[in-house]
Design an enzyme around this catalytic site. Sequence first.
Site, PDB file in Angstrom:
ATOM      1  CE1 TYR A 132       8.792  27.054   4.414  1.00  0.00           C
ATOM      2  CE2 TYR A 132       9.629  25.391   2.897  1.00  0.00           C
ATOM      3  CZ  TYR A 132       8.645  25.845   3.762  1.00  0.00           C
ATOM      4  OH  TYR A 132       7.511  25.086   3.963  1.00  0.00           O
ATOM      5  CE  LYS A 168      12.573  38.397  14.091  1.00  0.00           C
ATOM      6  NZ  LYS A 168      12.232  39.835  14.145  1.00  0.00           N
ATOM      7  CG  ASP A 207      -2.004  33.483  11.079  1.00  0.00           C
ATOM      8  OD1 ASP A 207      -1.399  34.419  10.537  1.00  0.00           O
ATOM      9  OD2 ASP A 207      -2.111  32.346  10.576  1.00  0.00           O
ATOM     10  N   GLY A 231       9.310  26.349  24.202  1.00  0.00           N
ATOM     11  CA  GLY A 231       9.307  26.824  25.589  1.00  0.00           C
ATOM     12  C   GLY A 231       7.906  26.771  26.186  1.00  0.00           C
TER      13      GLY A 231
HETATM   14  P1  NAD Z   1       0.216  29.740   4.714  1.00  0.00           P
HETATM   15  O1  NAD Z   1       1.113  30.878   4.348  1.00  0.00           O
HETATM   16  O2  NAD Z   1      -1.140  29.695   4.128  1.00  0.00           O
HETATM   17  O3  NAD Z   1       0.053  29.643   6.293  1.00  0.00           O
HETATM   18  C1  NAD Z   1       1.067  30.027   7.187  1.00  0.00           C
HETATM   19  C2  NAD Z   1       0.424  30.893   8.254  1.00  0.00           C
HETATM   20  O4  NAD Z   1       1.423  31.260   9.224  1.00  0.00           O
HETATM   21  C3  NAD Z   1      -0.141  32.192   7.699  1.00  0.00           C
HETATM   22  O5  NAD Z   1      -1.479  32.361   8.117  1.00  0.00           O
HETATM   23  C4  NAD Z   1       0.770  33.273   8.265  1.00  0.00           C
HETATM   24  O6  NAD Z   1       0.113  34.510   8.444  1.00  0.00           O
HETATM   25  C5  NAD Z   1       1.210  32.621   9.568  1.00  0.00           C
HETATM   26  N1  NAD Z   1       2.479  33.146  10.113  1.00  0.00           N
HETATM   27  C6  NAD Z   1       3.653  33.297   9.454  1.00  0.00           C
HETATM   28  N2  NAD Z   1       4.583  33.828  10.271  1.00  0.00           N
HETATM   29  C7  NAD Z   1       3.982  33.990  11.482  1.00  0.00           C
HETATM   30  C8  NAD Z   1       4.414  34.489  12.740  1.00  0.00           C
HETATM   31  N3  NAD Z   1       5.675  34.939  12.927  1.00  0.00           N
HETATM   32  N4  NAD Z   1       3.537  34.514  13.779  1.00  0.00           N
HETATM   33  C9  NAD Z   1       2.263  34.071  13.610  1.00  0.00           C
HETATM   34  N5  NAD Z   1       1.788  33.592  12.431  1.00  0.00           N
HETATM   35  C10 NAD Z   1       2.639  33.564  11.378  1.00  0.00           C
HETATM   36  O7  NAD Z   1       1.025  28.396   4.373  1.00  0.00           O
HETATM   37  P2  NAD Z   1       0.563  26.869   4.445  1.00  0.00           P
HETATM   38  O8  NAD Z   1       0.716  26.296   3.109  1.00  0.00           O
HETATM   39  O9  NAD Z   1      -0.710  26.764   5.149  1.00  0.00           O
HETATM   40  O10 NAD Z   1       1.709  26.257   5.358  1.00  0.00           O
HETATM   41  C11 NAD Z   1       1.514  26.007   6.735  1.00  0.00           C
HETATM   42  C12 NAD Z   1       2.728  25.307   7.326  1.00  0.00           C
HETATM   43  O11 NAD Z   1       2.930  24.049   6.669  1.00  0.00           O
HETATM   44  C13 NAD Z   1       4.025  26.088   7.163  1.00  0.00           C
HETATM   45  O12 NAD Z   1       4.806  25.936   8.337  1.00  0.00           O
HETATM   46  C14 NAD Z   1       4.693  25.412   5.998  1.00  0.00           C
HETATM   47  O13 NAD Z   1       6.093  25.537   6.050  1.00  0.00           O
HETATM   48  C15 NAD Z   1       4.242  23.976   6.157  1.00  0.00           C
HETATM   49  N6  NAD Z   1       4.266  23.262   4.872  1.00  0.00           N
HETATM   50  C16 NAD Z   1       3.279  23.478   3.949  1.00  0.00           C
HETATM   51  C17 NAD Z   1       3.349  22.819   2.730  1.00  0.00           C
HETATM   52  C18 NAD Z   1       2.272  22.984   1.678  1.00  0.00           C
HETATM   53  O14 NAD Z   1       2.388  22.367   0.612  1.00  0.00           O
HETATM   54  N7  NAD Z   1       1.242  23.759   1.916  1.00  0.00           N
HETATM   55  C19 NAD Z   1       4.431  21.969   2.434  1.00  0.00           C
HETATM   56  C20 NAD Z   1       5.422  21.814   3.398  1.00  0.00           C
HETATM   57  C21 NAD Z   1       5.334  22.450   4.618  1.00  0.00           C
END
Ligand code: NAD
Length: 319
Positions: free
Chosen positions: A149, A95, A35, A106
């Site tokens: 998104y 990104k 993360d 990859g």
């Molecule tokens: P969140 O923001 O709590 O968790 C996302 C995590 O990804 C964070 O800890 C952030 O620091 C990390 N992150 C972001 N960009 C990064 C990068 N470039 N490199 C490394 N780490 C990075 O969000 P969440 O709700 O836990 O969502 C997690 C995943 O599930 C996401 O991909 C989100 O799109 C997907 N998702 C969640 C929901 C929901 O309802 N929570 C719904 C649909 C999809």
Amino acid sequence: MSNKPKVLITGGAGFVGSHLCDRFLAEGFEVVAMDNLITGNIQNISHLFGREGFTYVKHDVTNYTFVEGELDYILHFASPASPIDYLKLPIQTLKVGALGTHKILGLAKEKKARVLIASTSEVYGDPLIHPQREDYWGNVNPIGLRGVYDEAKRFMESMTMAYHRVHGVETRIVRIFNTYGPRMRLDDGRVLPAFVGQALRGEGLSVFGDGSQTRSFCYVDDLVEGIYRLLLSDEIMPVNIGNPAEITILDFAKEIIALTGSSSEILYHPLPEDDPKVRQPDITRARAILGWEPKIDRHEGLKRTIEYFKKQVHGVPQV
Ligand code: NAD
Ligand code: UDP
């Protein structure tokens, strides 16, 4: 060297990612949480530090990504996920969905690891088909504010299928619908933390638009169970995981006021651009392929989540 299966969880310090870390450790996996903490919180996984089989790596997955040794599975969950996060971080969101997914695919190819990517109900955009089935292609505004998104996730799915078809990488795609539970950020702007925080503080609940738009909320433990089953299944095509119990946002606000015993009123604010009018998962495929359906109803899930937020609002540190 251990003979436990090893899983890399990107976004492991986030809301969903941290629950996945807990579950895979409990199932006997070695877990590497990766993360960059852009929207996550190290507190979400601090209880795992020092635990056998758990490693945390601070890394931005849009850069070259590598993990020492063998790797059996990757769960790619890194991405800003709440609308206010991705509206604040539009380029980082694009990104991580594009460059980050490329790096992860990859790595999966190199390690011969099976990879599951976290897609979303947002690939359906403001849907014209209701409820949403996986064969619906969606209604997304590519240049709208939310497009950063939605299109990142659509590209992510496309790239994943290409790696599967061209390189034979073992891929899985979960389309996650609105999920909630402990470890959501109180200030992440999503409707549930916003309403619960406001109700607990006695502030007005900020309903956007007239509140007639609908969502269907899934408790995080149910989501994690669905993801676990999908990862270990043979299913290549996307699978919706969500709770079909649909509710209008206005009724949801009233439900939260009642469950918290708050005297808060409802305040109406303008509806954000491209806010989907309806959303409800069709989980026929998850039921048939994974034998999965949600077990925790909204009343129970909300009770557990409100308890968590009460401690946050009153300043008690969380594990
Ligand atoms: P969140 O923001 O709590 O968790 C996302 C995590 O990804 C964070 O800890 C952030 O620091 C990390 N992150 C972001 N960009 C990064 C990068 N470039 N490199 C490394 N780490 C990075 O969000 P969440 O709700 O836990 O969502 C997690 C995943 O599930 C996401 O991909 C989100 O799109 C997907 N998702 C969640 C929901 C929901 O309802 N929570 C719904 C649909 C999809
Ligand atoms: N919403 C709201 N008040 C808030 C936050 C969100 O009425 O303080 C509405 C938002 O307009 C949307 C729904 O609640 O219709 C769910 O929003 P959220 O940000 O949780 O996620 P989305 O499902 O839109 O990605």
